[in-house]
Design an enzyme around this catalytic site. Structure first.
Site, PDB file in Angstrom:
ATOM      1  N   GLY A 134      65.430 -75.425  68.561  1.00  0.00           N
ATOM      2  CA  GLY A 134      64.490 -74.364  68.965  1.00  0.00           C
ATOM      3  C   GLY A 134      64.907 -73.631  70.220  1.00  0.00           C
ATOM      4  CB  CYS A 166      55.742 -65.514  38.519  1.00  0.00           C
ATOM      5  SG  CYS A 166      57.556 -64.252  37.964  1.00  0.00           S
ATOM      6  CB  CYS A 203      59.384 -67.437  35.658  1.00  0.00           C
ATOM      7  SG  CYS A 203      58.778 -67.777  37.062  1.00  0.00           S
ATOM      8  CB  CYS A 226      62.218 -65.601  38.776  1.00  0.00           C
ATOM      9  SG  CYS A 226      60.804 -64.885  37.873  1.00  0.00           S
TER      10      CYS A 226
END
Lengths: 256, 289
Positions: free
Chosen positions: B29, B237, B240, B268
């Site tokens: 970080g 979706c 799909c 997808c």
């Protein structure tokens, strides 16, 4: 009674020039100390040395921590000093813009110190902010407005709320009423006097306005060219000035 | 191919970047400054990510590049071509096949493995930047762990919108120490950052590299009474039928009809290949035919 703040031989130089030299005083809990003097007399330099914004060349600033131990704030580590300035200390700037975040709402400004010391409950933070806005006479409906939409007097009151929200024990004020018109000044002084008495705050107020110290300060310190030339109870110093400069200062005030 | 050094950058530069990456991995970080080079693309197009990828790639690697989850958008295609030309590495659009994945603003839906590296393109690495303009001050705030200001931003969100409205680049705290900008990924992706793969972040214009080693603790900042929520469009979706993926909203015509599709094109496509069908997939295929 032990002093809250013990200042010993503080000197600050700007190269060859004297900022302030050999300043000594004790501040007791609940006491308000005024520092007066003309521009360039070193009063702001002294205040910044005490509040940790400037590092003095010599001397010690001993502060009584919550555990009762006296610690030198000049030599303590920066994280500790910054922690102090978020919790036990408060600093009210002359210009509210220096002490506020102008693009953050009033509530966010007051809440910042709470969040900085670990508050993580939105509802509680907001309730506290609203409570403090009320205490400095800012209506609850203004809590989401930005300080840019506030008048000068309101900004100064907001700055005070933002500083006092964590319950500090020592407040540094640098010309808190500078640049405000007299009626707004009077209201602000009234408010400050109330808060100082109610919360039992100790405060150090730097100003060139003798009326302000007459109202707020228990004790007075007069500075000239970086040196303390006279100290004493406020009324005593103002009514019976001993040093030539203090006499000049007192006699320079316009009588209405 | 022989006209370029492997992966465009010279070896000294790659060593310099690798040192920054290693330091970043050692201090999760923490933003490591590095001497960012001029790349043959404008700032804002992934110059940081490209330099990190170039320093990370080996000739045996397989590279995948996505932009907002998609393999076929301009940024993704041009960076993929760039490395095909300058490094000659194999490229793929399949998440599982790739060993290095450079991404802009998304984490692939498919869980990544320990032998994979995810490289992020970062526009502004400093999470405190919009609250505190001074770099000197923000560095001090990081070193002293003064992160109260980050919550002031979230407070302002709730005060204005009634909820934390920050929906991307949502600040996180890494291993209980550094507050980090996760790059502009949607906050839906934040929980995925505790993953098996190495994550590297490169900001070219700002000259910073930071990193997350595998299985690093990454906590999204929030309030007790307004907890963090990984949000997405409430819809499956339309292509799909996936209900667990992050969706793009696509306007279909002037009448305001719309469809939601996975932003991860590979996810997808592989679901459709496996026989999953969304609400509008059939209708779309008819139109195409």
């Amino acid at each position: 009674m032990t002093p809250l703040l013990k200042v010993e031989n503080i000197s600050k130089y700007y190269g060859q020039r004297i900022g302030c030299q050999d300043v000594n005083f004790d501040l007791y809990p609940g006491e308000v100390m005024g520092i007066v003097g003309e521009s360039g007399s070193g009063k702001s330099t002294l205040l910044n040395c005490l509040a940790g914004h400037l590092t003095p060349e010599t001397g010690e600033v001993l502060f009584e921590m919550r555990d009762g131990a006296m610690r030198d704030t000049v030599t303590m580590s920066e994280p500790e000093r910054r922690m102090l300035s978020r919790t036990d200390w408060a600093f009210v700037h002359q210009h509210a813009r220096d002490g506020l975040r102008m693009n953050v709402s009033a509530g966010g400004n007051v809440g910042e110190r709470l969040m900085a010391v670990g508050a993580r409950h939105y509802g509680n933070i907001r309730a506290e902010a609203v409570d403090w806005l009320g205490r400095v006479e800012i209506s609850e409906s203004r809590v989401d407005d930005r300080p840019t939409q506030f008048s000068g007097g309101m900004q100064q009151r907001l700055q005070i709320a933002r500083n006092l929200v964590t319950g500090p024990r020592l407040v540094f004020m640098d010309e808190p009423t500078g640049g405000l018109d007299v009626s707004v000044q009077a209201r602000l002084l009234d408010l400050l006097r109330g808060l100082v008495r109610e919360m039992g705050l100790s405060a150090i107020i730097v100003t060139h306005d003798l009326a302000v110290v007459r109202l707020l300060a228990d004790r007075l310190m007069v500075m000239k060219d970086g040196h303390v030339v006279e100290t004493g109870l406020t009324d005593q110093v103002l009514d019976d000035p001993q040093h030539a400069y203090t006499q000049l200062l007192v006699s320079s005030v316009l009588q209405v | 191919m022989s006209d370029y050094n492997f992966a465009y950058l010279d070896e000294q530069t790659k060593r310099m970047i690798r040192r920054a990456i290693l330091k970043g991995l050692a201090i999760p970080g923490y933003q490591v400054p590095f001497a960012s080079r001029e790349m043959p693309m404008p700032y804002g197009w992934g110059t940081g990510g490209v330099q990190v990828s170039a320093a990370t790639l080996t000739p045996e690697d397989t590279l995948k590049v996505i932009d907002q989850g998609a393999d076929d958008t301009t940024n993704a295609v041009s960076i993929r071509k760039f490395f095909e030309k300058t490094a000659g590495v194999a490229t793929t659009e399949e998440t599982a096949q790739a060993s290095v994945i450079q991404t802009r603003h998304r984490i692939p839906e498919e869980a990544l493995r320990e032998d994979q590296i995810l490289v992020y393109q970062v526009p502004i690495p400093e999470p405190l930047r919009f609250l505190e303009p001074s770099e000197v001050e923000t560095r001090k705030m990081h070193s002293l762990e003064e992160y109260g200001l980050m919550h002031v931003k979230l407070y302002e969100d709730i005060a204005k919108h009634g909820a934390i409205a920050t929906s991307y680049a949502y600040p996180v705290k890494v291993e209980g120490r550094y507050v980090m900008d996760p790059s502009p990924i949607p906050k839906f992706d934040n929980p995925k950052m505790e993953m098996a793969a190495i994550q590297l972040f490169g900001a070219g214009r700002e000259q910073r590299i930071y990193a997350l080693p595998p299985y690093c603790q990454v906590v999204s900042l929030d309030f007790e009474d307004f907890p963090f929520e990984a949000s997405k469009a409430e819809h499956p979706c339309d292509m799909c039928g996936a209900e667990d993926s992050y969706l793009d909203e696509v306007i279909m015509d002037d009448a305001g009809s719309r469809m939601f599709v996975c932003s991860d094109t590979d996810y997808c496509a592989s679901r459709r290949a496996a026989g999953h069908v969304g609400a509008q997939a059939a209708a779309l295929e008819e139109t195409a035919a």
